[in-house]
Design a protein around this motif. Structure first.
Motif, PDB file in Angstrom:
ATOM      1  N   ASP B 104      -9.664  21.954  -2.316  1.00 60.45           N
ATOM      2  CA  ASP B 104      -9.007  22.308  -1.068  1.00 60.45           C
ATOM      3  C   ASP B 104      -8.537  21.052  -0.337  1.00 60.45           C
ATOM      4  OD1 ASP B 104      -8.405  24.535   0.824  1.00 60.45           O
ATOM      5  OD2 ASP B 104      -9.607  23.265   2.145  1.00 60.45           O
ATOM      6  N   ALA B 105      -9.401  20.037  -0.297  1.00 60.99           N
ATOM      7  CA  ALA B 105      -9.028  18.792   0.391  1.00 60.99           C
ATOM      8  C   ALA B 105      -7.844  18.123  -0.302  1.00 60.99           C
ATOM      9  CB  ALA B 105     -10.219  17.842   0.442  1.00 60.99           C
ATOM     10  N   PHE B 106      -7.775  18.255  -1.634  1.00 59.23           N
ATOM     11  CA  PHE B 106      -6.730  17.564  -2.381  1.00 59.23           C
ATOM     12  C   PHE B 106      -5.361  18.236  -2.276  1.00 59.23           C
ATOM     13  CE2 PHE B 106      -9.796  14.833  -4.499  1.00 59.23           C
ATOM     14  CZ  PHE B 106      -9.055  13.688  -4.618  1.00 59.23           C
ATOM     15  N   VAL B 107      -5.333  19.460  -1.765  1.00 65.08           N
ATOM     16  CA  VAL B 107      -4.044  20.148  -1.636  1.00 65.08           C
ATOM     17  C   VAL B 107      -3.070  19.315  -0.803  1.00 65.08           C
ATOM     18  CG1 VAL B 107      -2.910  22.147  -0.599  1.00 65.08           C
ATOM     19  CG2 VAL B 107      -4.923  22.457  -2.028  1.00 65.08           C
ATOM     20  N   ASP B 108      -3.594  18.579   0.179  1.00 63.81           N
ATOM     21  CA  ASP B 108      -2.727  17.801   1.053  1.00 63.81           C
ATOM     22  C   ASP B 108      -2.288  16.468   0.461  1.00 63.81           C
ATOM     23  OD1 ASP B 108      -2.387  19.531   3.157  1.00 63.81           O
ATOM     24  OD2 ASP B 108      -4.264  18.950   4.123  1.00 63.81           O
ATOM     25  N   LEU B 109      -2.707  16.184  -0.765  1.00 61.24           N
ATOM     26  CA  LEU B 109      -2.366  14.884  -1.366  1.00 61.24           C
ATOM     27  C   LEU B 109      -0.875  14.541  -1.271  1.00 61.24           C
ATOM     28  CD1 LEU B 109      -3.499  12.417  -3.016  1.00 61.24           C
ATOM     29  CD2 LEU B 109      -2.666  13.621  -5.023  1.00 61.24           C
ATOM     30  N   PRO B 110       0.042  15.475  -1.572  1.00 62.15           N
ATOM     31  CA  PRO B 110       1.459  15.109  -1.500  1.00 62.15           C
ATOM     32  C   PRO B 110       1.911  14.696  -0.093  1.00 62.15           C
ATOM     33  CG  PRO B 110       1.197  17.092  -2.784  1.00 62.15           C
ATOM     34  CD  PRO B 110      -0.136  16.812  -2.155  1.00 62.15           C
ATOM     35  N   PHE B 111       1.200  15.150   0.948  1.00 58.69           N
ATOM     36  CA  PHE B 111       1.538  14.687   2.292  1.00 58.69           C
ATOM     37  C   PHE B 111       1.051  13.262   2.507  1.00 58.69           C
ATOM     38  CE2 PHE B 111       1.169  19.292   3.907  1.00 58.69           C
ATOM     39  CZ  PHE B 111       2.499  19.510   3.640  1.00 58.69           C
ATOM     40  N   ALA B 112      -0.099  12.944   1.899  1.00 59.41           N
ATOM     41  CA  ALA B 112      -0.735  11.661   2.166  1.00 59.41           C
ATOM     42  C   ALA B 112      -0.203  10.560   1.251  1.00 59.41           C
ATOM     43  CB  ALA B 112      -2.249  11.787   1.986  1.00 59.41           C
ATOM     44  N   LEU B 113       0.157  10.908   0.038  1.00 57.29           N
ATOM     45  CA  LEU B 113       0.588   9.897  -0.927  1.00 57.29           C
ATOM     46  C   LEU B 113       2.042   9.507  -0.640  1.00 57.29           C
ATOM     47  CD1 LEU B 113      -0.729   8.565  -3.454  1.00 57.29           C
ATOM     48  CD2 LEU B 113       0.619  10.140  -4.827  1.00 57.29           C
ATOM     49  N   PRO B 114       2.298   8.215  -0.401  1.00 60.89           N
ATOM     50  CA  PRO B 114       3.676   7.796  -0.145  1.00 60.89           C
ATOM     51  C   PRO B 114       4.604   8.248  -1.264  1.00 60.89           C
ATOM     52  CG  PRO B 114       2.177   6.016   0.367  1.00 60.89           C
ATOM     53  CD  PRO B 114       1.344   7.101  -0.267  1.00 60.89           C
ATOM     54  N   THR B 115       5.813   8.657  -0.893  1.00 58.83           N
ATOM     55  CA  THR B 115       6.712   9.265  -1.878  1.00 58.83           C
ATOM     56  C   THR B 115       7.078   8.293  -2.997  1.00 58.83           C
ATOM     57  OG1 THR B 115       8.544   8.724  -0.433  1.00 58.83           O
ATOM     58  CG2 THR B 115       7.688  10.957  -0.319  1.00 58.83           C
ATOM     59  N   ALA B 116       7.190   6.997  -2.665  1.00 62.91           N
ATOM     60  CA  ALA B 116       7.557   6.042  -3.710  1.00 62.91           C
ATOM     61  C   ALA B 116       6.459   5.957  -4.765  1.00 62.91           C
ATOM     62  CB  ALA B 116       7.815   4.662  -3.108  1.00 62.91           C
ATOM     63  N   VAL B 117       5.207   6.070  -4.324  1.00 62.63           N
ATOM     64  CA  VAL B 117       4.083   6.023  -5.263  1.00 62.63           C
ATOM     65  C   VAL B 117       4.138   7.233  -6.187  1.00 62.63           C
ATOM     66  CG1 VAL B 117       1.575   6.026  -5.459  1.00 62.63           C
ATOM     67  CG2 VAL B 117       2.672   4.764  -3.603  1.00 62.63           C
ATOM     68  N   ALA B 118       4.330   8.404  -5.595  1.00 62.12           N
ATOM     69  CA  ALA B 118       4.470   9.610  -6.411  1.00 62.12           C
ATOM     70  C   ALA B 118       5.651   9.454  -7.363  1.00 62.12           C
ATOM     71  CB  ALA B 118       4.671  10.825  -5.508  1.00 62.12           C
ATOM     72  N   GLY B 119       6.724   8.870  -6.865  1.00 63.70           N
ATOM     73  CA  GLY B 119       7.942   8.717  -7.654  1.00 63.70           C
ATOM     74  C   GLY B 119       7.733   7.913  -8.915  1.00 63.70           C
ATOM     75  N   ILE B 120       7.159   6.721  -8.790  1.00 61.66           N
ATOM     76  CA  ILE B 120       6.999   5.901 -10.000  1.00 61.66           C
ATOM     77  C   ILE B 120       5.962   6.521 -10.931  1.00 61.66           C
ATOM     78  CG2 ILE B 120       7.769   3.740  -8.912  1.00 61.66           C
ATOM     79  CD1 ILE B 120       4.825   2.856  -8.945  1.00 61.66           C
ATOM     80  N   SER B 121       4.967   7.192 -10.336  1.00 68.36           N
ATOM     81  CA  SER B 121       3.939   7.813 -11.171  1.00 68.36           C
ATOM     82  C   SER B 121       4.526   8.959 -11.995  1.00 68.36           C
ATOM     83  CB  SER B 121       2.809   8.308 -10.265  1.00 68.36           C
ATOM     84  OG  SER B 121       1.814   8.894 -11.041  1.00 68.36           O
ATOM     85  N   LEU B 122       5.317   9.812 -11.355  1.00 69.02           N
ATOM     86  CA  LEU B 122       5.933  10.931 -12.071  1.00 69.02           C
ATOM     87  C   LEU B 122       6.892  10.411 -13.137  1.00 69.02           C
ATOM     88  CD1 LEU B 122       6.601  13.330  -9.070  1.00 69.02           C
ATOM     89  CD2 LEU B 122       4.964  13.682 -10.926  1.00 69.02           C
ATOM     90  N   ALA B 123       7.628   9.363 -12.799  1.00 65.50           N
ATOM     91  CA  ALA B 123       8.544   8.778 -13.782  1.00 65.50           C
ATOM     92  C   ALA B 123       7.766   8.295 -14.998  1.00 65.50           C
ATOM     93  CB  ALA B 123       9.333   7.629 -13.149  1.00 65.50           C
ATOM     94  N   ALA B 124       6.605   7.661 -14.757  1.00 61.12           N
ATOM     95  CA  ALA B 124       5.801   7.153 -15.873  1.00 61.12           C
ATOM     96  C   ALA B 124       5.245   8.295 -16.722  1.00 61.12           C
ATOM     97  CB  ALA B 124       4.653   6.292 -15.338  1.00 61.12           C
ATOM     98  N   ILE B 125       4.894   9.410 -16.077  1.00 59.87           N
ATOM     99  CA  ILE B 125       4.311  10.535 -16.819  1.00 59.87           C
ATOM    100  C   ILE B 125       5.361  11.238 -17.684  1.00 59.87           C
ATOM    101  CG2 ILE B 125       3.238  12.819 -16.593  1.00 59.87           C
ATOM    102  CD1 ILE B 125       2.016  11.784 -13.943  1.00 59.87           C
ATOM    103  N   TYR B 126       6.561  11.438 -17.114  1.00 60.51           N
ATOM    104  CA  TYR B 126       7.537  12.298 -17.777  1.00 60.51           C
ATOM    105  C   TYR B 126       8.629  11.530 -18.521  1.00 60.51           C
ATOM    106  CZ  TYR B 126       5.249  16.092 -15.356  1.00 60.51           C
ATOM    107  OH  TYR B 126       4.309  16.997 -14.927  1.00 60.51           O
ATOM    108  N   ALA B 127       8.565  10.191 -18.486  1.00 53.31           N
ATOM    109  CA  ALA B 127       9.506   9.407 -19.289  1.00 53.31           C
ATOM    110  C   ALA B 127       9.223   9.694 -20.768  1.00 53.31           C
ATOM    111  CB  ALA B 127       9.342   7.923 -18.982  1.00 53.31           C
TER     112      ALA B 127
END
Lengths: 286, 282
Positions: B104-127
């Motif tokens: 439940d606490a982790f549901v808010d992660l996308p609000f807390a995690l800076p978008t650039a961090v999510a961005g490079i991480s997703l790029a690394a996962i799905y490249a």
């Protein structure tokens, strides 16, 4: 220890198969959408070991990015805290014409793309901006400087404190303040001795969300900063610069620090919600 | 009627409380400086080279493709989040299982995690060489650098909205309604579909709107995984950035104004639908 406990009320007891499938689907979704990206940040940062990781963080530009990010948050969050308090005081303690318009305006930055929040300041203060050339003649530069980053960040995080305080203070009404005023307390005294103790946890909650967003803002800041290494690159921008240079370990090292801030934010937020549930407006975060 | 006539129009109702003038004054000055003046620039500046320039910028295939991608991917991402967000909210509210509070606490992660961090991480996962990307790459399925990648990033940023909209409604729902349905002989699944779902539907549309609005303007988490291929994976906010880099302020403002107008209109329509649904349900 238990894995799953059935609902106490039989009318709410889902068939075991249904419950199992739902929990399974939810957990798989959460793993892919939330935990995999979070895990990857730390995994990629540490891929070449702790040595490279700390070298990435100890880099001069990285350190200056960390300092700048803290500075920006330290300016934008207090600004929006004062604004949030002033706006909430007007909205919740008085009846005035156009209140709904004011509420809509306060909410507006949430529906604006971050890039637009940066763009508008370039339109005003950029080299071809309305005021840019005049300010330039006076020797004042806003775009591509820390001032511009502060402006854009402040706009993006403008609603956070106000949005938490308004529903909270609305619920508390005006009785206590009216009593204080009747007994002869001045405005500041009423605020600090009567209102503030009632809203302190809500205020803290709003400031927390505001600060977290201020430190992580990317789109708005990317437009106004010019991304000058060591000067106007905040941590998120430093992440982008390093990533585009294929310096992945360093990019993820800086990113992991931001992710750590995010986890701390979540922990404090969860703690505040659990401990002071009745003193928060329990608003949604955006 | 006489009452209304007798009362003089006032900006603010009289009150025993102090501080309206300074607080209101500060609020207005602050909003003017940080919000109204900047918005005025966004609304007025596109027109400075005339209608033709605005039209040329907006009707360019590149702009249209970017707008289509931004709004289309945001729509599909919000749809996927609507489905799975409802399931997650249901699971978090109705089931008691090990680790529930942590999830439940982790549901808010996308609000807390800076978008650039999510961005490079997703790029690394799905490249193609990433953790998930390399599973699909041998089958010639690309995720990163395609519109699918854009959608995945938008799913991430929009995820919490639906969950957080539905959760309080599910928590406040009185158990009697479901008891009544059970007593009247409805099976559990039928109760969920015919009794519970209509109650949470308004909250679901509200969460959908928020997720959609957020995704339309999203920039940081998208640009890394998108690859930014012209006419294919360029999102609208990226076009603004590019126009600005060419010092085409009017063009950038035009794209920004179109995005803002479309979002406002769409949110207005979604709000109408939402109030229509809740009125019909009441």
């Amino acid at each position: 220890m238990y894995l799953s406990r059935p609902a106490k009320n039989p009318a709410r007891r889902d068939p075991t198969l249904l419950a199992g499938v739902m929990i399974g689907v939810a957990i798989i979704y959460l793993v892919f959408v939330l935990f995999l990206p979070l895990f990857t940040v730390f995994f990629e940062a540490l891929r070449k070991g702790f040595g490279d990781y700390f070298r990435g963080l100890a880099d001069r530009d990285a350190l200056s990015a960390i300092k700048l990010t803290l500075l920006i948050a330290a300016i934008a969050a207090p600004l929006n805290t004062v604004f949030g308090l002033a706006a909430a005081w007007c909205v919740t303690k008085f009846e005035f014409f156009g209140k709904n318009v004011l509420l809509t305006l306060i909410d507006l930055p949430f529906s604006i793309s971050p890039v637009i929040s940066g763009l508008v300041y370039v339109l005003l203060y950029g080299a071809n901006g309305w005021f840019g050339p005049t300010l330039d003649a006076w020797g004042i530069q806003i775009i591509f400087t820390v001032t511009g980053i502060v402006l854009a960040t402040t706009l993006v995080t403008l609603p956070f404190v106000a949005r938490e305080l308004i529903p909270l203070m609305q619920g508390q009404g005006t009785d206590e303040e009216a009593a204080a005023a009747t007994l002869g307390a001045g405005g500041l005294r009423t605020f600090f001795l009567v209102t503030l103790p009632n809203i302190k946890w809500g205020l803290m909650y709003g400031v927390l969300l505001c600060t977290a967003r201020a430190m992580g803002e990317f789109g708005a800041v990317a437009v106004v900063s010019g991304k000058i290494r060591g000067q106007t690159a905040t941590m998120p921008l430093q992440v982008e610069i390093l990533y585009n240079e294929y310096n992945f370990v360093a990019a993820f090292a800086v990113a992991s620090l931001l992710a750590l801030f995010a986890l701390i934010t979540l922990a404090v937020k969860t703690f505040l919600e659990a401990r002071f549930a009745h003193e928060l407006a329990a608003q949604r975060w955006r | 009627m006489t009452d209304a006539v007798a009362r003089r129009w006032r900006f603010v109702e009289p009150s025993a409380l102090p501080g309206f003038k300074p607080a209101m004054g500060f609020t207005m000055v602050y909003l003017s400086f940080f919000l109204l003046l900047p918005l005025a620039a966004l609304i007025l500046r596109p027109w400075e080279h005339g209608w033709d320039h605005v039209w040329k910028v907006i009707s360019a295939p590149r702009t249209l493709d970017a707008l289509k991608l931004s709004f289309g991917a945001a729509f599909f991402a919000a749809c996927i989040n609507a489905v799975f967000g409802t399931i997650v909210a249901w699971v978090l509210v109705r089931y008691d299982f090990f680790g529930r509070r942590l999830l439940d606490a982790f549901v808010d992660l996308p609000f807390a995690l800076p978008t650039a961090v999510a961005g490079i991480s997703l790029a690394a996962i799905y490249a193609p060489n990433g953790m998930v990307g390399k599973v699909f790459a041998p089958h010639d399925i690309m995720i990163a650098y395609t519109p699918i990648g854009v959608m995945i990033a938008l799913i991430f940023v929009g995820f919490p909205f639906v969950v957080r909209s539905i959760q309080p409604v599910l928590e406040d729902m009185s158990v009697e309604v479901e008891e009544a349905a059970a007593t009247l002989g409805a099976g559990r699944i039928r109760t969920i579909i015919q009794v519970v779902f209509p109650v949470i539907f308004p909250a679901l549309t509200a969460g959908f709107s928020l997720a959609f609005a957020r995704a339309v303007g999203e920039y940081g988490s998208v640009i890394f995984i998108a690859g930014n291929i012209q006419n294919v994976t360029e999102i609208a906010p990226l076009l603004i950035v590019m126009r600005l880099e060419e010092f085409d302020y009017a063009g950038a403002a035009a794209v920004g104004l179109v995005m803002l107008t479309l979002s406002v209109v769409l949110l207005f329509v979604l709000n109408l639908i939402q109030s229509w649904i809740s009125r019909r349900g009441a």
